[in-house]
Motif scaffolding. Structure first.
Motif, PDB file in Angstrom:
ATOM      1  N   UNK A  50       0.828  -1.199   0.000  1.00  0.00           N
ATOM      2  CA  UNK A  50       0.000   0.000   0.000  1.00  0.00           C
ATOM      3  C   UNK A  50       0.868   1.256   0.000  1.00  0.00           C
ATOM      4  N   UNK A  51       0.361   2.302  -0.623  1.00  0.00           N
ATOM      5  CA  UNK A  51       1.066   3.573  -0.553  1.00  0.00           C
ATOM      6  C   UNK A  51       0.401   4.454   0.500  1.00  0.00           C
ATOM      7  N   UNK A  52      -0.613   3.908   1.173  1.00  0.00           N
ATOM      8  CA  UNK A  52      -1.305   4.660   2.215  1.00  0.00           C
ATOM      9  C   UNK A  52      -1.241   3.912   3.539  1.00  0.00           C
ATOM     10  N   UNK A  53      -2.402   3.808   4.215  1.00  0.00           N
ATOM     11  CA  UNK A  53      -2.449   3.203   5.555  1.00  0.00           C
ATOM     12  C   UNK A  53      -2.349   1.700   5.530  1.00  0.00           C
ATOM     13  N   UNK A  54      -2.727   1.090   4.421  1.00  0.00           N
ATOM     14  CA  UNK A  54      -2.766  -0.373   4.345  1.00  0.00           C
ATOM     15  C   UNK A  54      -4.144  -0.827   3.925  1.00  0.00           C
ATOM     16  N   UNK A  55      -4.199  -1.986   3.267  1.00  0.00           N
ATOM     17  CA  UNK A  55      -5.480  -2.454   2.727  1.00  0.00           C
ATOM     18  C   UNK A  55      -6.485  -2.725   3.844  1.00  0.00           C
ATOM     19  N   UNK A  56      -6.073  -3.498   4.844  1.00  0.00           N
ATOM     20  CA  UNK A  56      -7.037  -3.835   5.897  1.00  0.00           C
ATOM     21  C   UNK A  56      -7.451  -2.585   6.684  1.00  0.00           C
ATOM     22  N   UNK A  57      -6.515  -1.665   6.918  1.00  0.00           N
ATOM     23  CA  UNK A  57      -6.846  -0.425   7.643  1.00  0.00           C
ATOM     24  C   UNK A  57      -7.935   0.347   6.888  1.00  0.00           C
TER      25      UNK A  57
END
Ligand code: G1P
Length: 293
Positions: A140-147
């Motif tokens: 992920x380039x952000x917080x994360x998929x599950x987040x």
């Protein structure tokens, strides 16, 4: 019903036949992407999303996964004696809290639905839970998929599945969903099908291996018969559950690597290596040199 997602199920019983001979004596989940085992990357994603308890569905010859998530007394004592503070701190930061892991054996290769059903007693019947398939790394380039999915869950409730587009000629390899709005980040699912025959997929959005499910799924899995490929399919029970409760698709915008395939595994190593500031300059130089030679 408790509405906090505290627990994650991580099925790790698969034999890894796509990756022989590497997986003859080493669980496929313990192969490394840079310097962390595949399964550690998945636990990292879950921890970043606030998961507190990890339920591993294991099998024979997977004991080393349990050792990986335990403290290693001799190793830590040696690092301490040698003053290797950084390494010791890194190991301790990765260690789950005592009592925050559970391991239960699947006993037979009966399919993903059966693996998830094995978690029923540990999850219980009054809280939704996350499910992460470790083969699929979500970079992920952000917080994360599950987040991101947990954020969507807080807003909408129900059940959630991460999805991403795949080329049309690959839809038969995955679970595929149809949605109300293909462009929306979060959209209601209108159709689900496991590994549709070529030319019959309802869209090009595939199920990427991250789920938030209500515990109702366990009752449905309990009665389930074998489906596609002679295996107990999670997707079949999700289809039944979608008649009772809402299901949402959460589009994942990062990069996904199927580390169970040779190309996916190699690409993941390069991508994760390039995203590490301590490795990136030299790795990039060497890749360029290889490509030129
Ligand atoms: C499983 C799921 C499928 C999903 C896939 C993602 O299939 O059944 O819906 O798209 O994981 O990797 P498997 O890879 O076990 O055949």
């Amino acid at each position: 019903m408790n509405n906090r997602i505290r627990k994650a199920v991580i099925p790790v019983a698969g034999l890894g036949t796509r990756f022989l001979p590497a997986t003859k004596a080493i669980p496929k989940e313990m192969l490394t992407i840079v310097d962390r085992p595949v399964v550690q990357h998945v636990v990292d994603e879950a921890r970043a999303a606030g998961i507190e308890h990890f339920v591993f569905i294991t099998g024979r010859n997977k004991g080393v996964i349990e050792d990986h998530f335990d403290s290693a007394f001799e190793l830590e004592a040696t690092l301490e004696r040698r003053g290797k503070v950084k390494e010791l701190e890194a190991l301790r930061a990765d260690l789950p809290l005592a009592g925050a892991t559970s391991f239960t054996r699947q006993q037979g290769p009966l399919g993903l639905g059966h693996a998830v059903w094995c978690a029923r007693d540990i999850i219980g019947d009054d809280e939704p839970f996350a499910l992460l398939l470790p083969d699929m790394l979500h970079h992920s380039h952000g917080k994360g998929c599950l987040a991101d999915m947990i954020d969507a869950f807080k807003k909408h409730g129900g059940n959630h599945i991460a999805v991403a587009p795949v080329p049309e000629d690959q839809t038969h390899q995955y679970g595929i969903v149809g949605v109300e709005d293909v462009k929306a980040k979060v959209s209601k699912i209108t159709k689900m099908v496991e590994k549709p025959a070529k030319g019959t997929a309802p869209s090009n959005l595939h199920i990427t291996g991250r789920y938030i499910l209500q515990p109702t799924i366990f009752n449905l899995l309990a009665n389930q018969e074998a489906g596609a490929g002679g295996e107990i399919q999670l997707t079949d029970s999700m289809i039944a559950l979608s008649r009772l409760e809402p299901f949402y698709a959460c589009r994942f915008d990062g990069d996904i690597y199927d580390t169970g395939s040779k190309i996916g595994f190699l690409l993941a190593n390069i991508a994760y290596g390039l995203s590490r500031s301590d490795l990136e300059p030299e790795l990039r130089r060497e890749i360029e040199r290889l490509l030129e030679s």
